[in-house]
Motif scaffolding. Structure first.
Motif, PDB file in Angstrom:
ATOM      1  N   ASP A 136       0.819  -1.205   0.000  1.00 11.83           N
ATOM      2  CA  ASP A 136       0.000   0.000   0.000  1.00 11.83           C
ATOM      3  C   ASP A 136       0.859   1.264   0.000  1.00 11.83           C
ATOM      4  N   GLU A 137       2.077   1.178   0.556  1.00 14.55           N
ATOM      5  CA  GLU A 137       2.982   2.319   0.543  1.00 14.55           C
ATOM      6  C   GLU A 137       3.553   2.558  -0.859  1.00 14.55           C
ATOM      7  N   LYS A 138       3.896   1.475  -1.531  1.00 17.16           N
ATOM      8  CA  LYS A 138       4.350   1.610  -2.914  1.00 17.16           C
ATOM      9  C   LYS A 138       3.271   2.262  -3.770  1.00 17.16           C
ATOM     10  N   LEU A 139       2.048   1.809  -3.593  1.00 19.86           N
ATOM     11  CA  LEU A 139       0.940   2.348  -4.382  1.00 19.86           C
ATOM     12  C   LEU A 139       0.676   3.811  -4.037  1.00 19.86           C
ATOM     13  N   ALA A 140       0.896   4.177  -2.774  1.00 17.42           N
ATOM     14  CA  ALA A 140       0.704   5.572  -2.371  1.00 17.42           C
ATOM     15  C   ALA A 140       1.677   6.484  -3.113  1.00 17.42           C
ATOM     16  N   ILE A 141       2.916   6.020  -3.268  1.00 18.61           N
ATOM     17  CA  ILE A 141       3.912   6.805  -4.000  1.00 18.61           C
ATOM     18  C   ILE A 141       3.580   6.829  -5.485  1.00 18.61           C
ATOM     19  N   ILE A 142       3.286   5.674  -6.041  1.00 24.37           N
ATOM     20  CA  ILE A 142       3.004   5.575  -7.473  1.00 24.37           C
ATOM     21  C   ILE A 142       1.787   6.415  -7.857  1.00 24.37           C
ATOM     22  N   SER A 143       0.794   6.475  -6.980  1.00 20.27           N
ATOM     23  CA  SER A 143      -0.440   7.198  -7.300  1.00 20.27           C
ATOM     24  C   SER A 143      -0.209   8.695  -7.465  1.00 20.27           C
ATOM     25  N   GLU A 144       0.933   9.192  -6.997  1.00 20.11           N
ATOM     26  CA  GLU A 144       1.239  10.616  -7.147  1.00 20.11           C
ATOM     27  C   GLU A 144       1.739  10.951  -8.552  1.00 20.11           C
ATOM     28  N   TYR A 145       1.993   9.935  -9.350  1.00 17.43           N
ATOM     29  CA  TYR A 145       2.388  10.132 -10.743  1.00 17.43           C
ATOM     30  C   TYR A 145       1.134  10.044 -11.614  1.00 17.43           C
ATOM     31  N   ASP A 146       0.902  11.079 -12.426  1.00 17.85           N
ATOM     32  CA  ASP A 146      -0.360  11.253 -13.142  1.00 17.85           C
ATOM     33  C   ASP A 146      -0.906   9.987 -13.783  1.00 17.85           C
ATOM     34  N   TYR A 147      -0.101   9.354 -14.626  1.00 18.25           N
ATOM     35  CA  TYR A 147      -0.636   8.298 -15.468  1.00 18.25           C
ATOM     36  C   TYR A 147      -0.736   6.938 -14.767  1.00 18.25           C
ATOM     37  N   PHE A 148      -0.280   6.880 -13.522  1.00 14.62           N
ATOM     38  CA  PHE A 148      -0.374   5.619 -12.785  1.00 14.62           C
ATOM     39  C   PHE A 148      -1.634   5.534 -11.930  1.00 14.62           C
ATOM     40  N   SER A 149      -2.499   6.532 -12.020  1.00 15.65           N
ATOM     41  CA  SER A 149      -3.737   6.504 -11.229  1.00 15.65           C
ATOM     42  C   SER A 149      -4.846   5.745 -11.949  1.00 15.65           C
ATOM     43  N   THR A 150      -4.540   5.183 -13.102  1.00 20.38           N
ATOM     44  CA  THR A 150      -5.530   4.473 -13.899  1.00 20.38           C
ATOM     45  C   THR A 150      -6.023   3.199 -13.207  1.00 20.38           C
ATOM     46  N   ASN A 151      -7.229   2.803 -13.555  1.00 23.95           N
ATOM     47  CA  ASN A 151      -7.774   1.531 -13.068  1.00 23.95           C
ATOM     48  C   ASN A 151      -7.648   0.423 -14.118  1.00 23.95           C
ATOM     49  N   LYS A 152      -6.955   0.739 -15.205  1.00 24.90           N
ATOM     50  CA  LYS A 152      -6.835  -0.223 -16.302  1.00 24.90           C
ATOM     51  C   LYS A 152      -5.743  -1.260 -16.068  1.00 24.90           C
ATOM     52  N   LEU A 153      -4.917  -1.046 -15.047  1.00 25.99           N
ATOM     53  CA  LEU A 153      -3.877  -2.012 -14.695  1.00 25.99           C
ATOM     54  C   LEU A 153      -4.071  -2.465 -13.261  1.00 25.99           C
ATOM     55  N   SER A 154      -3.734  -3.704 -12.991  1.00 21.57           N
ATOM     56  CA  SER A 154      -3.781  -4.195 -11.613  1.00 21.57           C
ATOM     57  C   SER A 154      -2.708  -3.491 -10.789  1.00 21.57           C
ATOM     58  N   ASP A 155      -2.852  -3.514  -9.477  1.00 17.28           N
ATOM     59  CA  ASP A 155      -1.868  -2.885  -8.599  1.00 17.28           C
ATOM     60  C   ASP A 155      -0.482  -3.497  -8.785  1.00 17.28           C
ATOM     61  N   ASP A 156      -0.437  -4.812  -8.926  1.00 20.75           N
ATOM     62  CA  ASP A 156       0.857  -5.479  -9.094  1.00 20.75           C
ATOM     63  C   ASP A 156       1.533  -5.059 -10.393  1.00 20.75           C
ATOM     64  N   LYS A 157       0.757  -4.908 -11.451  1.00 29.87           N
ATOM     65  CA  LYS A 157       1.335  -4.489 -12.731  1.00 29.87           C
ATOM     66  C   LYS A 157       1.805  -3.040 -12.675  1.00 29.87           C
ATOM     67  N   LYS A 158       1.071  -2.196 -11.950  1.00 30.84           N
ATOM     68  CA  LYS A 158       1.507  -0.809 -11.782  1.00 30.84           C
ATOM     69  C   LYS A 158       2.860  -0.753 -11.090  1.00 30.84           C
ATOM     70  N   ILE A 159       2.987  -1.519 -10.014  1.00 34.14           N
ATOM     71  CA  ILE A 159       4.241  -1.530  -9.255  1.00 34.14           C
ATOM     72  C   ILE A 159       5.387  -2.039 -10.116  1.00 34.14           C
ATOM     73  N   GLU A 160       5.143  -3.115 -10.843  1.00 29.56           N
ATOM     74  CA  GLU A 160       6.187  -3.685 -11.706  1.00 29.56           C
ATOM     75  C   GLU A 160       6.615  -2.698 -12.782  1.00 29.56           C
ATOM     76  N   LEU A 161       5.640  -2.057 -13.434  1.00 25.19           N
ATOM     77  CA  LEU A 161       5.947  -1.118 -14.514  1.00 25.19           C
ATOM     78  C   LEU A 161       6.711   0.088 -13.969  1.00 25.19           C
ATOM     79  N   PHE A 162       6.276   0.609 -12.833  1.00 25.29           N
ATOM     80  CA  PHE A 162       6.948   1.762 -12.226  1.00 25.29           C
ATOM     81  C   PHE A 162       8.386   1.420 -11.856  1.00 25.29           C
ATOM     82  N   LYS A 163       8.575   0.289 -11.204  1.00 27.56           N
ATOM     83  CA  LYS A 163       9.924  -0.117 -10.780  1.00 27.56           C
ATOM     84  C   LYS A 163      10.829  -0.317 -12.007  1.00 27.56           C
TER      85      LYS A 163
END
Length: 328
Positions: A180-207
């Motif tokens: 949830d902390e990783k997602l909190a940081i990622i959510s501050e980036y505009d294009y990562f707030s989408t619901n089109k990707l799962s949380d795990d995929k967002k984290i992987e793509l960001f990293k």
């Protein structure tokens, strides 16, 4: 011993280029000056993929041609380097804010290893090493502002210490945050707030994006070749990018040929997504667009394996960003 790479004078280097590799020479003095300015290796080996066929220079190619191409390359790399520094600073700022808020501002609090999460026991040693590296910076860094805070204040908070901690170490620390902390940081980036990707995929793509920026930035900083280079890992999931981006960085053909997966174009894509706020994206895109005025840029972008319509895409993205900022 007969060395396979013996010492050669500048004159001998030029003769080898002409006789062995078919390089054209129209001005002897200029060619010698260029070999004294940029090494034989950097000029020839660095760009042979762009100017040679069957281990011979393409007809009428001169050292001056290669030097001008090198100049375009360095100027483009300077833009990438500049915005990679922004990406690092933005990421460290967000990490320091979250860690200060959730763990405290004194190093015994925020560097308490029990406050971090290692989902895989095999990674416990990596977590220990990451924390040790940050503690070492806390106790021994001779760089400001950490050194100044050590000497003049009663503690060194994360937003100060992280300035003197390596980019790779802060990325490693991110890996050991709770989900949830990783997602909190990622959510501050505009294009990562989408619901089109799962949380795990967002984290992987960001990293993967931030790691690609770091790895190519290090190559640029140490004057290593980046044209034509592909990282062994990580790589971008190109279809996932198409889900989070309102801009058309990649066509279906680009995805098919895996353009932008782990090459220099992957760094360009990653920089765009990791720059915040939007006006920094606009600055970045505008500087990329300025290369449209450089005569060699078409050849350069082709050598970098950028899309054929790269410059057109840049102008379209620039227009969209300007409209978005105007409406805010």
């Amino acid at each position: 011993m007969e060395y396979d790479k013996p010492f050669l004078s500048y004159e001998e280097q030029l003769e080898k280029l002409k006789n062995t590799y078919n390089l054209k020479s129209y001005n002897h003095e200029t060619d010698i000056m260029l070999l004294k300015t940029i090494s034989y290796y950097d000029l020839v080996n660095g760009y042979k993929d762009c100017f040679m066929e069957n281990n011979k220079f393409i007809e009428d190619v001169t050292l001056a041609d290669i030097f001008l191409f090198n100049n375009t390359d360095k100027r483009f790399q300077n833009v990438l380097f500049l915005y990679s520094v922004y990406v690092e600073n933005i990421f460290k700022t967000k990490m320091a804010h979250l860690i200060s808020q959730t763990r405290g501002v004194e190093f015994s609090q925020y560097l308490d290893i029990s406050k971090y999460h290692s989902p895989n026991p095999k990674r416990n040693k990596k977590l220990e090493d990451t924390i040790k590296n940050i503690i070492t910076a806390h106790n021994h860094s001779q760089d400001n502002p950490t050194k100044y805070y050590r000497n003049n204040h009663n503690h060194i908070p994360p937003w100060i210490l992280f300035k003197n901690v390596k980019f790779t170490t802060i990325i490693d620390l991110f890996s050991f945050l709770k989900k949830d902390e990783k997602l909190a940081i990622i959510s501050e980036y505009d294009y990562f707030s989408t619901n089109k990707l799962s949380d795990d995929k967002k984290i992987e793509l960001f990293k993967n994006m931030i790691t690609i920026v770091r790895k190519f930035r290090n190559k640029i900083a140490h004057n290593y070749k980046v044209i034509g280079i592909k990282l062994e890992k990580p790589y971008l999931n190109l279809r996932d990018i198409s889900y989070i981006s309102p801009h058309k960085f990649l066509s279906s053909y680009d995805i098919k040929v895996r353009r932008g997966e782990n090459d220099l174009y992957a760094m360009v894509i990653s920089l765009f997504f990791l720059l915040e706020p939007s006006f920094l994206k606009l600055f970045f895109i505008s500087e990329l667009g300025s290369f449209d005025k450089v005569e060699d840029c078409k050849t350069y972008f082709k050598a970098c394996n950028f899309p054929n319509n790269f410059r057109e895409n840049i102008e379209n993205i620039k227009s969209v960003l300007m409209a978005e900022l105007k409406n805010k």
